[in-house]
Scaffold this active site. Structure first.
Site, PDB file in Angstrom:
ATOM      1  N   ASP A  36       0.814  -1.236   0.000  1.00  0.00           N
ATOM      2  CA  ASP A  36       0.000   0.000   0.000  1.00  0.00           C
ATOM      3  C   ASP A  36       0.835   1.268   0.000  1.00  0.00           C
ATOM      4  OD1 ASP A  36       0.742  -0.155   2.710  1.00  0.00           O
ATOM      5  OD2 ASP A  36      -1.244   0.426   3.452  1.00  0.00           O
ATOM      6  N   SER A 128      -5.273  -4.033  13.416  1.00  0.00           N
ATOM      7  CA  SER A 128      -5.549  -2.599  13.301  1.00  0.00           C
ATOM      8  C   SER A 128      -6.405  -2.015  14.410  1.00  0.00           C
ATOM      9  CB  SER A 128      -6.205  -2.270  11.958  1.00  0.00           C
ATOM     10  OG  SER A 128      -5.298  -2.514  10.945  1.00  0.00           O
ATOM     11  N   SER A 129      -6.063  -2.338  15.652  1.00  0.00           N
ATOM     12  CA  SER A 129      -6.813  -1.724  16.747  1.00  0.00           C
ATOM     13  C   SER A 129      -6.621  -0.211  16.741  1.00  0.00           C
ATOM     14  CB  SER A 129      -6.417  -2.331  18.091  1.00  0.00           C
ATOM     15  OG  SER A 129      -5.031  -2.308  18.264  1.00  0.00           O
ATOM     16  N   SER A 130      -5.438   0.272  16.376  1.00  0.00           N
ATOM     17  CA  SER A 130      -5.242   1.728  16.404  1.00  0.00           C
ATOM     18  C   SER A 130      -6.005   2.426  15.276  1.00  0.00           C
ATOM     19  CB  SER A 130      -3.759   2.103  16.391  1.00  0.00           C
ATOM     20  OG  SER A 130      -3.076   1.372  15.423  1.00  0.00           O
ATOM     21  N   GLU A 162      -2.024   9.392  11.994  1.00  0.00           N
ATOM     22  CA  GLU A 162      -1.052   8.359  12.386  1.00  0.00           C
ATOM     23  C   GLU A 162       0.345   8.733  11.880  1.00  0.00           C
ATOM     24  OE1 GLU A 162      -2.438   4.589  12.906  1.00  0.00           O
ATOM     25  OE2 GLU A 162      -0.457   3.724  13.166  1.00  0.00           O
ATOM     26  N   ASP A 174      -5.259   0.181   6.248  1.00  0.00           N
ATOM     27  CA  ASP A 174      -6.015  -0.159   7.458  1.00  0.00           C
ATOM     28  C   ASP A 174      -7.213   0.772   7.643  1.00  0.00           C
ATOM     29  OD1 ASP A 174      -3.857  -1.783   7.656  1.00  0.00           O
ATOM     30  OD2 ASP A 174      -2.940  -0.750   9.351  1.00  0.00           O
TER      31      ASP A 174
HETATM   32  C1  GLA Z   1       0.436  -2.038   8.458  1.00  0.00           C
HETATM   33  C2  GLA Z   1       0.222  -0.655   7.860  1.00  0.00           C
HETATM   34  C3  GLA Z   1      -0.468  -0.765   6.499  1.00  0.00           C
HETATM   35  C4  GLA Z   1       0.264  -1.741   5.592  1.00  0.00           C
HETATM   36  C5  GLA Z   1       0.547  -3.058   6.310  1.00  0.00           C
HETATM   37  C6  GLA Z   1       1.404  -3.984   5.499  1.00  0.00           C
HETATM   38  O1  GLA Z   1      -0.784  -2.639   8.751  1.00  0.00           O
HETATM   39  O2  GLA Z   1      -0.559   0.136   8.725  1.00  0.00           O
HETATM   40  O3  GLA Z   1      -0.575   0.518   5.922  1.00  0.00           O
HETATM   41  O4  GLA Z   1       1.435  -1.169   5.091  1.00  0.00           O
HETATM   42  O5  GLA Z   1       1.181  -2.844   7.556  1.00  0.00           O
HETATM   43  O6  GLA Z   1       0.728  -4.431   4.380  1.00  0.00           O
END
Ligand code: GLA
Length: 388
Positions: A36, A128-130, A162, A174
């Site tokens: 990403d 992705s809790s944050s 972030e 995320d």
């Molecule tokens: C974390 C980052 C995302 C992405 C992933 C790896 O989750 O927050 O933006 O880069 O790592 O794919």
């Protein structure tokens, strides 16, 4: 859940009059890892687990925060005049960062609030809790003050906060997956231009199983930023010889043709992952559309191998979970998910194999690593919402 959090709100803040309850999901990425920030594709989905919150406007500028996940910290206080990151602010740096980001975009927050959170995403698990807290905060701010922002804006504001406030150089995946989540669908997102399409996740006779390694990681202290800069350098080297905006612009053949121009073997492997993983993601979504779940699973497995050998972001914990998963009959595909270095794996497992999967992988993991993993059979859910 609504009753529990409202009751707790009352207990912590005196009463719950005028308070409203909300939810924002966590996310799991099915394929497209570390693409990403390279202008490539990702294929995540929102989950039905996430962050619950209760919020109420205040008449002054104070901010009072309480998390049921960090009860020992008690109420953490701040104010709208103090939207600066600090160590003492702990987890409240996430909601504060989003408030700061709204103000940076010219949306002045007119009054303070009391906010209570309760998440059922395992902390630091790579689900992705944050980002969930960030999108939840943005959603509440929009609901309270009528700011003219779309869900996609909420994702961008979350990412901005972030990056700039919490100094984690994450991509958009995320926050986008969370803000734009759709029940029973994954999001095929092109991070080069944010175009996206929803793809139904209809796994007949199989489910998504997440295995949490319980090895804690934080993006900040991981090698995440190092990988990003390795890719940036490799891109700059390639741009000397081929016209591209990001590594995601290259197919495998073109990459192989020019890869010798990348000045180090390590950077060559990093870039190779970014290019091949992006192509794998496109192929995987195509396979899913055609109903070829077997091919989808094989591409997931190949994604893990590339993250292990070329991108080097797995580690013994994630490798053990995945390699043990591959041994179980009825596992369609298994790979690490998220940033890596700890956190979770995602597997697609046939219904009749789920019990064996959890037992067999769990035992092997504990035997080798010395502590247990946790398993979650998850469902794909919607984006943020008000709890009616
Ligand atoms: C974390 C980052 C995302 C992405 C992933 C790896 O989750 O927050 O933006 O880069 O790592 O794919």
């Amino acid at each position: 859940m609504k009753d529990t959090i409202l009751k707790k709100f009352e207990e912590v803040f005196g009463d719950a009059q005028g308070a409203k309850a909300y939810f924002a999901p966590g996310r799991v990425n099915l394929i497209g890892e570390h693409t990403d920030y390279n202008g490539g594709h990702v294929f995540p989905c929102a989950l039905t687990i996430g962050t619950y919150g209760v919020a109420r406007k205040r008449e002054d500028n104070r901010l009072r925060f309480y998390s049921m996940n960090f009860e020992g910290l008690g109420v953490l206080e701040s104010s709208l005049e103090d939207l600066v990151p600090s160590e003492a602010a702990r987890w409240t740096n996430y909601p504060k960062g989003v408030m700061w980001a709204f103000e940076q975009r010219g949306m002045k927050i007119p009054c303070g609030m009391d906010l209570l959170l309760n998440g059922n995403i395992p902390n630091g698990s790579g689900l992705s809790s944050s980002a969930s807290v960030e999108v939840l905060t943005g959603f509440i701010l929009r609901d309270f003050f009528g700011f003219d922002v779309t869900n996609q804006d909420l994702a961008l504001i979350g990412q901005f906060s972030e990056n700039q406030f919490n100094k984690v150089n994450c991509g958009i995946m995320d926050q986008f997956a969370i803000a734009m989540g759709k029940k029973d669908h994954a999001i095929f997102l092109d991070t080069a231009d944010l175009s996206y399409e929803y793809a139904p996740i209809t796994l007949e006779g199989a489910k998504i199983v997440i295995a949490c390694s319980n090895k804690k990681r934080g993006l900040g202290d991981s090698k995440y930023n190092e990988r990003r800069s390795e890719c940036e350098t490799a891109l700059a080297e390639l741009q000397q010889v081929v016209q591209i905006k990001g590594l995601g612009d290259l197919d495998e053949e073109t990459f192989e043709k020019y890869s010798a121009h990348i000045g180090s073997e390590v950077r060559r492997r990093r870039a190779k992952h970014a290019v091949y993983e992006n192509q794998r993601t496109v192929k995987a979504v195509d396979a899913l559309k055609k109903g070829d779940i077997t091919l989808f699973g094989q591409l997931m497995n190949a994604s893990h191998v590339s993250l292990r050998d070329d991108y080097e972001v797995t580690g013994v914990e994630l490798d053990t979970l995945v390699e043990e998963a591959w041994k179980v009959e009825g596992v369609i595909g298994s790979r690490m998910t998220g940033a890596g270095f700890g956190g979770c794996t995602v597997s697609i497992v046939k219904d009749e194999a789920i019990d064996t999967f959890i037992e067999q992988v769990g035992e092997a993991y504990e035997g080798k690593i010395g502590y247990a993993a946790d398993f979650y059979v998850v469902e794909v859910g919607d984006g943020p919402s008000v709890l009616a």
